[in-house]
Structures are given as structure tokens and as C-alpha cells.
Design an enzyme around this catalytic site. Structure first.
Site, mmCIF file in Angstrom:
data_model
loop_
_atom_site.group_PDB
_atom_site.id
_atom_site.type_symbol
_atom_site.label_atom_id
_atom_site.label_comp_id
_atom_site.label_asym_id
_atom_site.label_seq_id
_atom_site.Cartn_x
_atom_site.Cartn_y
_atom_site.Cartn_z
ATOM 1 N N GLU A 88 22.764 58.303 28.365
ATOM 2 C CA GLU A 88 23.011 57.748 27.029
ATOM 3 C C GLU A 88 21.825 56.953 26.497
ATOM 4 O O GLU A 88 21.172 56.228 27.230
ATOM 5 C CB GLU A 88 24.231 56.817 27.041
ATOM 6 C CG GLU A 88 25.442 57.324 27.795
ATOM 7 C CD GLU A 88 26.075 58.577 27.195
ATOM 8 O OE1 GLU A 88 25.669 59.004 26.097
ATOM 9 O OE2 GLU A 88 26.972 59.133 27.852
ATOM 10 N N GLU B 217 36.290 63.674 21.960
ATOM 11 C CA GLU B 217 35.745 63.272 23.254
ATOM 12 C C GLU B 217 35.849 61.759 23.361
ATOM 13 O O GLU B 217 35.283 61.032 22.553
ATOM 14 C CB GLU B 217 34.271 63.699 23.379
ATOM 15 C CG GLU B 217 34.097 65.192 23.571
ATOM 16 C CD GLU B 217 32.634 65.594 23.807
ATOM 17 O OE1 GLU B 217 31.756 64.704 23.804
ATOM 18 O OE2 GLU B 217 32.384 66.807 23.977
#
Lengths: 418, 311
Positions: B87, B76
Site C-alpha cells: 500500500e 473490497e
């Protein structure tokens, strides 16, 4: 049964991490039941509390000096007189009460100027809920009085150090907290931004502003005003002041945005020296909604700027974006200097020290109808300006920014020197 | 990156307004015939994440290649967005480093072109970058998917795009031969889960815990429940959020996962190397070594719990 608005034309929607979606569905259901359909008398309790705790209704006041200056009847909707000193309490109290009805145990919120954080801290104390406020480091430094107020009301204030440390970063960080704590926590978003149902729900709690204006205008003017003017950052006081007039085509609606120091942008640095997303922004997706944004050619969000923290945001509520596209709302950009002059003018002429955010709405009047006005807009006979907040929190910033400039109407601050 | 000629061709010949994405053609589940990503999960898969261009273009190429050398089955690659709301601090900082070093969406695709790996690649990014890509005035979303297909990207993960808003992107991914991976959270169940599983392809990203990305010392206990809810769906299940050691990887696979996704623990290595001015080779060696440990953990986990046929 009334149903929630999730989209406004192409704008709005729910662009959030999956972890938040079940909470958003739960909130949508609670909004539908309690707010839209008054289940368990929720709205009755809200109206009672915003009256007794908040001090509603706020007055609609005739502004004699400004009316003489601009040659039209200027009325002031005094949201600065709401408990806490700004319109923000309408939404904060509504959402904290809703969180209680939903059985949530904790409140989180972001704040820019500190007005929403202060209102949320007060509402949480009033309704006995623990509360944590995220605030950009830069804003903490610009708005110290509000930080103290939040702490004194018992809220935790958590500084956000990422990026430029303003509202955009504070919202991102609050969303991260919510993704971790979603099962027990309600996120009291502070403007008509974010994923559905927030834009519609926050509007509905603030709609009481325009409902009162309508009622008070009938009494005082014998009819509706010709125009309503409000400042717009995210746009909560704006939509609150406009909501009840959307169907009244004779009532013009002006949203005064922060024109900052200039409307040009520095693509290389990713900085816009303004916060005028309605006037200059491009459609994109930020913080859960499709709306008009300040972004670079790649889609990275640009840092915004305004002399007022509360307008310093790269996005704007999706419904306002839609209303601007439809031609129902006219966006106008008011730069830092015009806003500062308006801050001093209202203080001297009417005895009301406005928030720097609010001053932008008055800057618009001056720019079109003042002695040096450009006449770009021919004001109607009666104009209502939403005084969204009072300026006590801004005194330091206003003095500092005033000293950087040569403003015709600024008082001397020598008394503070030495 | 080795190009998939067939895919590029089908992208070029596709009808520009062919799919509006309103309905997935194979609503019963992903198309098992063509997914390179799905095939990568034949044995327990190690799926590492790095932000492309962190801390700079050249070092980052080396780091991604080290992941492949360490046994990655799918990689990824993060295309950095200025507001990464899903995040934690580790990847936020990676995003800042990469953006400061000049990463842009077009530069990202050049990065993919320059990579020398045979492992299938997935692009992880936020919806606004997908939405804005392409010349001014072009229709949104399609140019990004076309460019990704041309670069040989096999799939997309978009953390701020829930199934409800994904039909447009799903349509173009179908048309241009990309998989669209969705993230299933510990809170996802019932109709929501079903809606998502109708739209997912390649693999499903099982978020091991609530919150944001970030390496943890302990494993979440919500994973097993989520894996149980996914049992009836015939698509590989890769678990991520908080996995940082071979032991974690082993435990997750033993609990029934088909693979493990590891991001922050690897990004930590890049961050430390950057802070301490370590040579890129040393950082790459460390990345390769942790990759081996994670891959070995995943394989060991499969041996611990013999899994029934066909999962």
C-alpha cells in the site's frame, strides 16, 4: 549444480506482492548461476574484492582478560576490523556485485543501525552504482554518524516516518520502492530475512566468517572451537558465524538476542519491550517469509525494542527459526543492562569498543560464567565470539543509556558536561 | 449483510481435512456455475475499496453503504494489517486510523455482519492475519475462511500471497465456497501468469502499474498489454491502482477491462473528512457521488468499444 534453498523446514518461502515475483525469480536464477555455481568467475571476483577492498581475512584473536575472567579460552572473530567496521560488507559487496552481473542500474537498501546502509553505500560507491537507503526517522536520530557516512559515500538517505520509525518500517518502505522500480533496481536486503532466495543468499555471502573461523581454529586451537556465540537481530552475522559449523555437532551455537528491558509484552499497546523473536516469538509471515515473529494474538506485528538499533526487529531469519526448533541453535536473551555492561567491559578489558549489538554476545558470557553468573550454561573449553561490529557509531547512545542507569563498570563522563 | 444459507451449511458440513489444496479441482479455470463475484461483472463493474473501520466503526459502516448506494457491483473491504507492504501512503494512513480505532479480525467480521448492503463483499488482507486467526492450537488458515464464509464474504484478495504459496488457502476457499482473487502485475507473464490463472476465481485484479496503491492523475499505459496477455482466460478482468476519476474508468473499460477497482481516491475522501471533522453524512454523500461518477464512467467505456461476445 547446486540449487537454492527456499524453505527451512516450514519456514521461509516467498510471501510478497505479485509485482515482485518476476524479479525474485530473476534473482533466484542469478544466485544459482553466479553464487552457487561461480559462473563467469563471480565468486572469484567476490573473494578478490572482499580481500582487497574489505580487508579479509579478519583475525581470530585470543582475548586474554576475558579468558581469565570466564575460565575458558575466549577467541574473538574480529569482524569489527572489516572495512566499514562491521560484518555487513560481506553481504553488501556480494549483492551489489551480483546486481552488476544482473545488469541492474540502481541499488536500494534498508538500514536499522546504519551499518548495512553504510556497507551498501560503500559497496555501491566502490562498484559505481547509484544507491538509495531507507532508514527510520528514530534510527536516523540514534545513529547520526552512520547517516553522515552514507551521505559522504554518495548515497541518498530517505527517512521513513511511518510507525515507530525503525527497521521494520524501513524494510516495508524499501519493498514498496522495489515494487515500483523492480525492472531496473536491486534491493540489497541487509539480513537473512525476506523472501527466498535472500535468506540463503545473504547467509552464503556471510559464510566466509565461519569458513575463516574453521581455518583459523585449526591453526590456533588445533581443532574446532567448543562453541560459537553471536548476537542475533535479523541474524546475518549469526548465520555467517554458524553456517560452516551446522554439521559439526560438537560445536555448540548460541544466538544472543536482545532481551530489552523485559521479556513480557504489552498486548494492548502492541509493544514488546524486547526483540527476542527466537526465544519468545510465534510462527507467522512478515516481510516475505514465514518465521518466528513478535506479534499480538490477532497477528498484528508488534513493535520491538532494544538498546541497540541493529537488533531492534520483530522478526528473525527463517533458517535461524528452523535451527532453533531443531535444537541446533540455542537462543539466549540478554537484556539492555547486561549488554551495556558488556560494552564497557570489552572496551576496558580488551581495548575493543564493540557495537551495542555485539555487546549482547558478550553479555551472554557474563550472565553464565561471570562472577555473578548463573551457571545455566557450562561453557566449553574454547569459545569463539563473533565481534560483529565496532561501537564508534554507538558512542552517543551508549553514553546516554549508561547515564540512565547505575552500572558498576561504567566510566564517568563528566568531561562531557558543561 | 444478507446471509447465504446454503454456503454456511456447506461450510459446516465440510470434511475438516478434505482438501489439502495441492491441486485445484477444476484446473481449467474458475467454476463458472457458482461465482456470485463473476456474475457481478455482467455489465462493466465498479469495485470500490475502503478499509473497514476507517476512521471508526460506525462512520465506516455508513461509508461502505454509500458505495453500494452509488452503484458498486462488488465491494473490497480492507482488513487492516500492521505491515501493509503493497500500500501507498493513502491506504497506510487508513490502516493506521482503523487499527487505532480498535479494528481486529473478529471485529471486522462483526462489521460485515452489521453492514446493510446487498452487494457481494471481498475481504482484502495480508496473509499473517489469515494465518493467525482462530483459537490457539487450531490448524492455520481454515478458521479464517470458515468465519469469512459464515459472515457472507464472497471472496478474498491477499496481496502478499503469490500463487506459489496459495495452495492451502485455495483449498479451503474451494471447500467453503469462497473465490480467491489474484493480482496480476505488469511484470506477470508466461508460466507465472498461467499458474496464477489456474488458481484464480471470481475475478482477476489487474494491477495497472508497478508500485503501490495510490490515486494518480494519469493512466498507466501498461494496462493494455496486461489485458492482452489475459485475453485467452475466461474470468472477469478488473483493473486497479491509480484510477481516480470517471474518465479513467471509462478509458480502462474501453481498453477491454470488465471492471475498475478504486481504492485510494475514495480513501482520500474519508481521510479529508476525518481531518476536517466533517459530519459522516457529508463524507458519505461525497463517496456516493464519486461512486456514481466511476460507475457511469465504466458503463460509458463499454459503449465506446463494443466488446465481442462472451467477454
Amino acid at each position: 549444480m547446486s540449487q537454492p534453498d527456499t524453505k527451512f523446514g516450514e519456514y521461509g518461502g516467498q510471501y510478497v506482492p505479485e509485482a515482485l515475483m518476476p524479479a525474485i525469480e530473476e534473482l533466484t536464477e542469478a544466485y544459482r548461476r553466479y553464487v552457487l555455481n561461480n559462473e563467469d568467475g563471480f565468486m572469484d571476483e567476490f573473494y578478490e574484492r572482499i580481500r582487497d577492498f574489505g580487508g579479509r581475512p579478519t583475525p581470530l584473536q585470543y582475548a586474554e582478560q576475558l579468558s581469565a575472567r570466564y575460565g575458558v579460552d575466549v577467541y574473538l572473530k574480529r569482524e569489527d576490523l572489516l572495512h566499514g567496521g562491521a560484518h555487513k560488507l560481506n553481504n553488501a559487496l556480494g549483492q551489489v556485485l551480483l546486481a552488476k552481473y544482473m545488469g541492474k542500474e540502481r541499488i536500494i537498501a534498508e538500514t536499522g543501525a546504519g551499518q548495512h546502509g553504510t556497507a551498501t553505500a560503500m559497496a555501491a560507491a566502490h562498484l559505481d552504482m547509484p544507491c538509495e537507503i531507507y532508514m527510520g526517522r528514530r534510527d536516523i536520530n540514534r545513529q547520526r554518524p552512520n547517516v553522515f557516512r552514507m551521505r559522504i559515500n554518495g548515497a541518498e538517505v530517505t527517512p521513513v516516518d511511518v510507525g515507530r520509525g525503525t527497521l521494520k518500517e524501513a524494510i516495508s518502505e524499501t519493498m514498496r520502492d522495489w515494487a515500483r522500480t523492480v525492472e531496473t533496481t536491486h534491493y540489497v536486503i541487509g539480513s537473512i530475512v525476506g523472501p527466498a532466495p535472500f535468506p540463503a543468499m545473504v547467509r552464503d555471502f556471510h559464510a566466509i566468517i565461519s569458513e575463516e573461523i574453521r581455518e583459523q581454529s585449526r591453526e590456533k586451537l588445533g581443532g574446532l572451537p567448543g562453541a560459537v556465540v553471536a548476537c542475533a537481530g535479523g541474524g546475518s552475522n549469526t548465520m555467517g558465524a554458524f553456517a560452516d559449523f551446522l554439521e559439526d555437532d560438537d560445536v555448540r551455537l548460541y544466538a544472543a538476542e536482545a532481551g530489552g528491558s523485559s521479556l513480557t509484552v504489552d498486548e494492548e499497546a502492541g509493544v514488546a519491550p524486547h526483540s527476542a523473536s527466537l526465544s519468545t516469538g510465534e510462527e507467522g509471515v512478515l516481510h516475505g517469509a514465514r518465521t518466528k515473529l513478535l506479534q499480538d494474538g490477532h497477528g498484528q506485528i508488534m513493535e520491538s525494542h532494544s538498546v541497540s538499533s541493529g537488533l531492534d526487529y520483530s522478526g528473525v531469519g527463517p533458517q535461524l527459526s528452523h535451527l532453533v526448533d531443531e535444537g541446533r541453535v540455542t537462543p539466549v536473551a540478554v537484556d539492555d543492562e547486561l549488554a551495556l555492561e558488556a560494552f564497557h567491559r570489552l572496551s576496558q578489558a580488551e581495548g575493543i569498543i564493540p557495537a551495542l549489538e555485539t555487546a549482547h554476545a558478550f553479555g551472554f558470557l557474563e550472565s553464565v560464567a561471570g562472577p555473578d553468573g548463573d551457571g545455566a550454561v557450562d561453557l566449553p573449553e574454547t569459545v569463539v565470539v563473533n565481534v560483529s561490529g565496532r561501537g564508534d557509531k554507538d558512542l552517543e547512545a551508549a553514553i546516554e543509556e549508561t547515564e540512565k542507569r547505575t552500572l558498576e563498570n561504567a566510566p564517568t563522563m563528566e568531561v562531557f558536561e558543561g | 449483510m444478507s446471509r447465504d444459507g446454503e454456503r454456511t451449511e456447506s461450510a459446516a458440513s465440510a470434511d475438516p481435512r478434505g482438501t489439502d489444496g495441492s491441486e485445484r479441482a477444476d484446473a481449467d479455470g474458475p467454476d463458472a456455475s457458482g461465482s456470485t463475484l463473476e456474475a457481478a461483472f455482467d455489465e462493466p463493474a465498479f469495485v470500490p475499496y475502503l478499509a473497514a473501520g476507517d476512521p471508526d466503526f460506525e462512520s465506516s459502516l455508513e461509508y461502505v453503504e454509500a458505495l453500494a448506494a452509488g452503484g458498486a457491483d462488488v465491494i473490497e473491504l480492507g482488513l487492516p494489517f500492521s505491515e501493509p507492504i503493497a500500500e501507498g501512503p493513502t491506504i497506510q494512513q487508513a490502516v493506521v486510523r482503523s487499527l487505532e480505532a480498535g479494528m481486529t479480525p473478529e471485529r471486522f467480521f462483526e462489521f460485515v455482519d452489521a453492514l446493510d448492503v446487498e452487494v457481494p463483499l471481498v475481504c482484502m488482507t495480508y496473509y499473517n492475519l489469515i494465518y493467525q486467526f482462530g483459537p490457539a492450537g487450531s490448524e492455520p488458515v481454515r478458521p479464517f475462511v470458515e468465519r469469512a464464509a459464515a459472515a457472507g464474504i464472497e471472496g478474498l484478495v491477499v496481496p502478499d500471497l503469490p500463487a506459489e504459496e496459495a495452495d492451502l488457502l485455495r483449498g479451503y476457499c474451494d471447500e467453503l465456497g469462497l473465490d480467491l482473487v489474484f493480482i496480476v502485475a505488469p511484470t506477470t507473464a508466461g508460466d507465472r501468469l498461467h499458474r496464477m490463472m489456474e488458481r484464480v476465481s471470481g475475478y482477476v485484479y489487474v494491477q495497472a502499474r508497478l508500485g503501490v496503491t495510490g490515486a494518480r492523475d494519469d493512466l498507466s499505459d501498461s494496462t493494455e498489454g496486461t489485458l492482452e496477455r489475459l485475453e485467452g482466460y475466461d474470468v472477469p478482468k478488473a483493473v486497479g491502482f491509480g484510477i481516480s476519476t470517471g474518465e479513467h474508468a471509462e478509458a480502462v473499460v474501453a481498453a477491454g477491462a470488465d471492471g475498475v477497482i478504486v481504492g485510494s481516491a475514495l480513501v482520500d475522501i474519508v481521510a479529508r473528512g476525518h481531518e476536517n471533522d466533517e459530519p459522516a453524512e457529508a463524507v458519505a454523500a461525497e463517496l456516493e457521488s464519486l461512486s456514481r461518477e466511476l460507475k457511469a464512467g465504466a458503463v460509458a467505456g463499454a459503449k465506446r468499444t463494443p466488446r465481442p461476445e462472451g467477454t
